[in-house]
Design a protein around this motif. Sequence first.
Motif, PDB file in Angstrom:
ATOM      1  N   LEU A  63      45.395  42.271  42.602  1.00  0.00           N
ATOM      2  CA  LEU A  63      45.509  43.192  41.454  1.00  0.00           C
ATOM      3  C   LEU A  63      44.432  43.220  40.745  1.00  0.00           C
ATOM      4  O   LEU A  63      44.108  44.562  40.249  1.00  0.00           O
ATOM      5  N   GLU A  64      43.428  42.310  40.325  1.00  0.00           N
ATOM      6  CA  GLU A  64      42.201  42.464  39.648  1.00  0.00           C
ATOM      7  C   GLU A  64      41.165  43.247  40.567  1.00  0.00           C
ATOM      8  O   GLU A  64      40.358  43.701  39.707  1.00  0.00           O
ATOM      9  N   ARG A  65      41.204  43.437  41.723  1.00  0.00           N
ATOM     10  CA  ARG A  65      40.261  44.060  42.541  1.00  0.00           C
ATOM     11  C   ARG A  65      40.696  45.571  42.735  1.00  0.00           C
ATOM     12  O   ARG A  65      40.067  46.313  42.920  1.00  0.00           O
ATOM     13  N   ARG A  66      41.802  45.936  42.275  1.00  0.00           N
ATOM     14  CA  ARG A  66      42.408  47.225  42.490  1.00  0.00           C
ATOM     15  C   ARG A  66      41.762  48.295  41.627  1.00  0.00           C
ATOM     16  O   ARG A  66      41.791  48.071  40.378  1.00  0.00           O
ATOM     17  N   ALA A  67      41.485  49.276  42.020  1.00  0.00           N
ATOM     18  CA  ALA A  67      40.924  50.437  41.223  1.00  0.00           C
ATOM     19  C   ALA A  67      41.958  51.131  40.625  1.00  0.00           C
ATOM     20  O   ALA A  67      41.832  52.143  39.958  1.00  0.00           O
ATOM     21  N   ASP A  68      43.344  51.213  41.630  1.00  0.00           N
ATOM     22  CA  ASP A  68      44.408  52.125  41.037  1.00  0.00           C
ATOM     23  C   ASP A  68      45.452  51.525  41.074  1.00  0.00           C
ATOM     24  O   ASP A  68      45.540  50.584  42.072  1.00  0.00           O
ATOM     25  N   MET A  69      46.388  51.565  40.146  1.00  0.00           N
ATOM     26  CA  MET A  69      47.672  50.771  40.200  1.00  0.00           C
ATOM     27  C   MET A  69      48.807  51.352  39.299  1.00  0.00           C
ATOM     28  O   MET A  69      48.351  52.106  38.351  1.00  0.00           O
ATOM     29  N   TYR A  70      49.937  50.894  39.423  1.00  0.00           N
ATOM     30  CA  TYR A  70      50.814  51.537  38.634  1.00  0.00           C
ATOM     31  C   TYR A  70      50.778  50.917  37.014  1.00  0.00           C
ATOM     32  O   TYR A  70      50.328  49.787  36.820  1.00  0.00           O
ATOM     33  N   VAL A  71      51.215  51.694  36.219  1.00  0.00           N
ATOM     34  CA  VAL A  71      51.190  51.480  34.844  1.00  0.00           C
ATOM     35  C   VAL A  71      51.952  50.302  34.418  1.00  0.00           C
ATOM     36  O   VAL A  71      51.531  49.207  33.776  1.00  0.00           O
ATOM     37  N   SER A  72      53.134  50.217  35.243  1.00  0.00           N
ATOM     38  CA  SER A  72      54.014  48.977  34.925  1.00  0.00           C
ATOM     39  C   SER A  72      53.304  47.673  35.318  1.00  0.00           C
ATOM     40  O   SER A  72      53.716  46.657  34.703  1.00  0.00           O
ATOM     41  N   ASN A  73      52.617  47.887  36.559  1.00  0.00           N
ATOM     42  CA  ASN A  73      52.104  46.565  36.794  1.00  0.00           C
ATOM     43  C   ASN A  73      51.085  46.222  36.046  1.00  0.00           C
ATOM     44  O   ASN A  73      50.828  44.877  35.642  1.00  0.00           O
ATOM     45  N   LEU A  74      50.077  47.179  35.457  1.00  0.00           N
ATOM     46  CA  LEU A  74      48.910  46.960  34.392  1.00  0.00           C
ATOM     47  C   LEU A  74      49.620  46.338  33.174  1.00  0.00           C
ATOM     48  O   LEU A  74      49.198  45.303  32.599  1.00  0.00           O
ATOM     49  N   ARG A  75      50.875  46.783  32.804  1.00  0.00           N
ATOM     50  CA  ARG A  75      51.463  46.446  31.550  1.00  0.00           C
ATOM     51  C   ARG A  75      52.051  45.118  31.645  1.00  0.00           C
ATOM     52  O   ARG A  75      51.705  44.295  30.791  1.00  0.00           O
ATOM     53  N   ALA A  76      52.447  44.788  32.699  1.00  0.00           N
ATOM     54  CA  ALA A  76      52.853  43.330  33.028  1.00  0.00           C
ATOM     55  C   ALA A  76      51.879  42.319  32.941  1.00  0.00           C
ATOM     56  O   ALA A  76      52.158  41.276  32.671  1.00  0.00           O
ATOM     57  N   TYR A  77      50.874  42.684  33.694  1.00  0.00           N
ATOM     58  CA  TYR A  77      49.541  41.780  33.530  1.00  0.00           C
ATOM     59  C   TYR A  77      48.947  41.556  32.112  1.00  0.00           C
ATOM     60  O   TYR A  77      48.761  40.279  31.920  1.00  0.00           O
ATOM     61  N   ILE A  78      49.060  42.600  31.457  1.00  0.00           N
ATOM     62  CA  ILE A  78      48.683  42.444  30.096  1.00  0.00           C
ATOM     63  C   ILE A  78      49.549  41.610  29.143  1.00  0.00           C
ATOM     64  O   ILE A  78      49.012  40.827  28.371  1.00  0.00           O
ATOM     65  N   GLU A  79      50.869  41.969  29.318  1.00  0.00           N
ATOM     66  CA  GLU A  79      51.669  41.227  28.603  1.00  0.00           C
ATOM     67  C   GLU A  79      51.743  39.807  29.085  1.00  0.00           C
ATOM     68  O   GLU A  79      52.016  39.018  28.161  1.00  0.00           O
ATOM     69  N   ALA A  80      51.630  39.474  30.316  1.00  0.00           N
ATOM     70  CA  ALA A  80      51.451  38.013  30.662  1.00  0.00           C
ATOM     71  C   ALA A  80      50.513  37.413  29.965  1.00  0.00           C
ATOM     72  O   ALA A  80      50.421  35.987  29.934  1.00  0.00           O
ATOM     73  N   MET A  81      49.550  37.835  29.517  1.00  0.00           N
ATOM     74  CA  MET A  81      48.376  37.371  28.758  1.00  0.00           C
ATOM     75  C   MET A  81      48.727  37.158  27.225  1.00  0.00           C
ATOM     76  O   MET A  81      47.735  36.744  26.504  1.00  0.00           O
ATOM     77  N   GLY A  82      49.719  37.905  26.936  1.00  0.00           N
ATOM     78  CA  GLY A  82      50.009  37.762  25.358  1.00  0.00           C
ATOM     79  C   GLY A  82      49.690  39.158  24.728  1.00  0.00           C
ATOM     80  O   GLY A  82      49.907  39.031  23.400  1.00  0.00           O
ATOM     81  N   GLY A  83      49.355  40.006  25.657  1.00  0.00           N
ATOM     82  CA  GLY A  83      48.853  41.385  24.913  1.00  0.00           C
ATOM     83  C   GLY A  83      49.775  42.538  24.982  1.00  0.00           C
ATOM     84  O   GLY A  83      51.121  42.394  25.325  1.00  0.00           O
TER      85      GLY A  83
END
Length: 111
Positions: A63-83
Amino acid sequence: MTGRSEFRDLTKDFTPEQRARVEARKAELRAAMPLHELRKARAMTQKALGDALNVNQPAVAKLERRADMYVSNLRAYIEAMGGKLNIVAEFPQGTVKITNFAEDPTNATSE
């Protein structure tokens, strides 16, 4: 002698203007960074983030290497860090927060 100096020793004689420029640059660097650097800045390992996302560590690395991803995946990633993820469009006249990506896709209605 190692030829190395502490940063605070190098900057102890800075003028207030120089200190302000350093602080401004630090803020710029913190404001824009790749996902893996953001995770490291939050003192999280890929394993810990994977546990929070219910995926394995290699999935986080991918996921960290992807240049393109779903907004939902990015949202989950950010929220998992408390953001919280906000998407903003920037124009010469100002910025606009895009709100439809903040909606829960299961509750979205079509027009």
